[in-house]
Design a protein around this motif. Structure first.
Motif, mmCIF file in Angstrom:
data_model
loop_
_atom_site.group_PDB
_atom_site.id
_atom_site.type_symbol
_atom_site.label_atom_id
_atom_site.label_comp_id
_atom_site.label_asym_id
_atom_site.label_seq_id
_atom_site.Cartn_x
_atom_site.Cartn_y
_atom_site.Cartn_z
ATOM 1 N N MET A 1 7.853 0.042 11.403
ATOM 2 C CA MET A 1 7.599 -1.371 11.118
ATOM 3 C C MET A 1 8.837 -2.257 11.284
ATOM 4 O O MET A 1 8.715 -3.341 11.863
ATOM 5 C CB MET A 1 6.980 -1.529 9.724
ATOM 6 N N PRO A 2 10.021 -1.861 10.827
ATOM 7 C CA PRO A 2 11.185 -2.732 11.064
ATOM 8 C C PRO A 2 11.484 -2.924 12.556
ATOM 9 O O PRO A 2 11.908 -3.999 12.972
ATOM 10 C CB PRO A 2 12.336 -2.007 10.363
ATOM 11 N N ILE A 3 11.251 -1.889 13.353
ATOM 12 C CA ILE A 3 11.472 -2.008 14.799
ATOM 13 C C ILE A 3 10.485 -3.015 15.384
ATOM 14 O O ILE A 3 10.864 -3.881 16.180
ATOM 15 C CB ILE A 3 11.347 -0.632 15.487
ATOM 16 N N ILE A 4 9.225 -2.915 14.973
ATOM 17 C CA ILE A 4 8.204 -3.851 15.442
ATOM 18 C C ILE A 4 8.578 -5.273 15.048
ATOM 19 O O ILE A 4 8.523 -6.195 15.875
ATOM 20 C CB ILE A 4 6.819 -3.466 14.865
ATOM 21 N N ALA A 5 8.973 -5.456 13.801
ATOM 22 C CA ALA A 5 9.305 -6.800 13.308
ATOM 23 C C ALA A 5 10.534 -7.372 14.011
ATOM 24 O O ALA A 5 10.520 -8.526 14.460
ATOM 25 C CB ALA A 5 9.529 -6.753 11.797
ATOM 26 N N LYS B 1 5.845 7.614 5.829
ATOM 27 C CA LYS B 1 7.258 7.555 6.217
ATOM 28 C C LYS B 1 7.410 7.123 7.675
ATOM 29 O O LYS B 1 8.266 6.309 7.998
ATOM 30 C CB LYS B 1 7.931 8.911 5.990
ATOM 31 N N ALA B 2 6.570 7.662 8.532
ATOM 32 C CA ALA B 2 6.634 7.304 9.955
ATOM 33 C C ALA B 2 6.296 5.830 10.156
ATOM 34 O O ALA B 2 6.971 5.122 10.917
ATOM 35 C CB ALA B 2 5.678 8.185 10.761
ATOM 36 N N LYS B 3 5.266 5.366 9.461
ATOM 37 C CA LYS B 3 4.883 3.954 9.577
ATOM 38 C C LYS B 3 6.004 3.041 9.065
ATOM 39 O O LYS B 3 6.289 2.008 9.666
ATOM 40 C CB LYS B 3 3.577 3.687 8.807
ATOM 41 N N LEU C 1 0.820 -1.219 0.000
ATOM 42 C CA LEU C 1 0.000 0.000 0.000
ATOM 43 C C LEU C 1 0.854 1.270 0.000
ATOM 44 O O LEU C 1 0.483 2.273 -0.608
ATOM 45 C CB LEU C 1 -0.927 0.019 1.222
ATOM 46 N N GLY C 2 1.983 1.227 0.695
ATOM 47 C CA GLY C 2 2.800 2.425 0.836
ATOM 48 C C GLY C 2 3.986 2.492 -0.091
ATOM 49 O O GLY C 2 4.834 3.387 0.044
ATOM 50 N N ALA C 3 4.056 1.584 -1.055
ATOM 51 C CA ALA C 3 5.236 1.493 -1.917
ATOM 52 C C ALA C 3 5.589 2.813 -2.601
ATOM 53 O O ALA C 3 6.760 3.176 -2.678
ATOM 54 C CB ALA C 3 5.038 0.399 -2.966
ATOM 55 N N LYS C 4 4.597 3.528 -3.087
ATOM 56 C CA LYS C 4 4.870 4.752 -3.849
ATOM 57 C C LYS C 4 4.543 6.020 -3.067
ATOM 58 O O LYS C 4 4.696 7.111 -3.587
ATOM 59 C CB LYS C 4 4.087 4.723 -5.161
ATOM 60 N N ARG C 5 4.089 5.852 -1.827
ATOM 61 C CA ARG C 5 3.693 7.016 -1.030
ATOM 62 C C ARG C 5 4.906 7.649 -0.364
ATOM 63 O O ARG C 5 5.803 6.958 0.082
ATOM 64 C CB ARG C 5 2.662 6.611 0.014
ATOM 65 N N LYS C 6 4.888 8.980 -0.277
ATOM 66 C CA LYS C 6 5.996 9.725 0.326
ATOM 67 C C LYS C 6 5.519 10.672 1.430
ATOM 68 O O LYS C 6 6.290 11.483 1.921
ATOM 69 C CB LYS C 6 6.715 10.545 -0.747
ATOM 70 N N ASP C 7 4.247 10.587 1.823
ATOM 71 C CA ASP C 7 3.708 11.497 2.827
ATOM 72 C C ASP C 7 4.296 11.189 4.208
ATOM 73 O O ASP C 7 4.821 10.097 4.452
ATOM 74 C CB ASP C 7 2.182 11.412 2.857
ATOM 75 N N PRO C 8 4.231 12.143 5.140
ATOM 76 C CA PRO C 8 4.839 11.957 6.469
ATOM 77 C C PRO C 8 4.265 10.770 7.259
ATOM 78 O O PRO C 8 5.013 10.106 7.978
ATOM 79 C CB PRO C 8 4.535 13.268 7.201
ATOM 80 N N ARG D 1 -2.975 4.754 14.516
ATOM 81 C CA ARG D 1 -3.409 6.156 14.522
ATOM 82 C C ARG D 1 -3.097 6.816 13.187
ATOM 83 O O ARG D 1 -3.953 7.475 12.577
ATOM 84 C CB ARG D 1 -2.707 6.908 15.653
ATOM 85 N N ASP D 2 -1.865 6.631 12.695
ATOM 86 C CA ASP D 2 -1.489 7.253 11.426
ATOM 87 C C ASP D 2 -2.275 6.660 10.258
ATOM 88 O O ASP D 2 -2.628 7.372 9.322
ATOM 89 C CB ASP D 2 0.014 7.122 11.193
ATOM 90 N N GLY D 3 -2.550 5.371 10.301
ATOM 91 C CA GLY D 3 -3.368 4.752 9.264
ATOM 92 C C GLY D 3 -4.774 5.332 9.242
ATOM 93 O O GLY D 3 -5.332 5.598 8.171
#
Length: 146
Positions: free
Chosen positions: A80-84, A74-76, A64-71, A134-136
């Motif tokens: 995600m790597p930290i969560i994983a 970016k925050a999500k 879903l976020g592959a091409k998105r550049k919004d803040p 929240r950001d989603g």
């Protein structure tokens, strides 16, 4: 459709971790050793729900976020790597270790040290996942942007 799958998988993952965390805390505070051992085994079994949910939420989120550049995206993507990594390197091994120790009735200093680490790591994942949720919601317009 992909957004609904992503949201559902994220909610399932969040609720799994929340139930693992709260069950652990309650059993530690008010339960017997048998209660703690049962919770540790149930947490381990719950991984069969949590892990697929986290794989789905991660994969769908990246898609879903592959091409998105919004803040928000970016925050999500930063969280995600930290969560994983926290899940794979701390929470999953802790679940196996604690279930093993509890099943053997070994409630020693090592058990409680790992238990404390697991609770902190779980709280971190809940916080980061909550921020992603929240950001989603902000990205989809279901929550006001700040």
């Amino acid at each position: 459709m992909k957004t609904k799958i992503h949201a559902t998988a994220g909610l399932i993952g969040f609720l799994c971790i929340l139930s693992f965390w709260s069950s652990t805390a309650i059993s530690e505070l008010f339960g017997s050793y048998d209660d703690i051992a049962w919770i540790k085994i149930m947490v381990l079994r719950g991984m069969f729900i949590l892990i697929p949910a986290m794989v789905i939420v991660g994969a769908s989120g990246m898609s879903l976020g592959a091409k998105r550049k919004d803040p928000f995206t970016k925050a999500k993507k930063k969280r995600m790597p930290i969560i994983a990594l926290n899940g794979l390197l701390v929470l999953l091994p802790s679940a196996f270790f604690l279930a093993s120790k509890a099943s053997a009735g070994e409630f020693d200093t090592i058990f409680y040290t790992v238990q404390a680490i697991e609770l902190v790591a779980g709280a971190l994942n809940l916080t980061l996942m909550g921020l992603n949720m929240r950001d989603g919601l902000r990205m989809t317009g279901r929550l006001a942007r700040s």
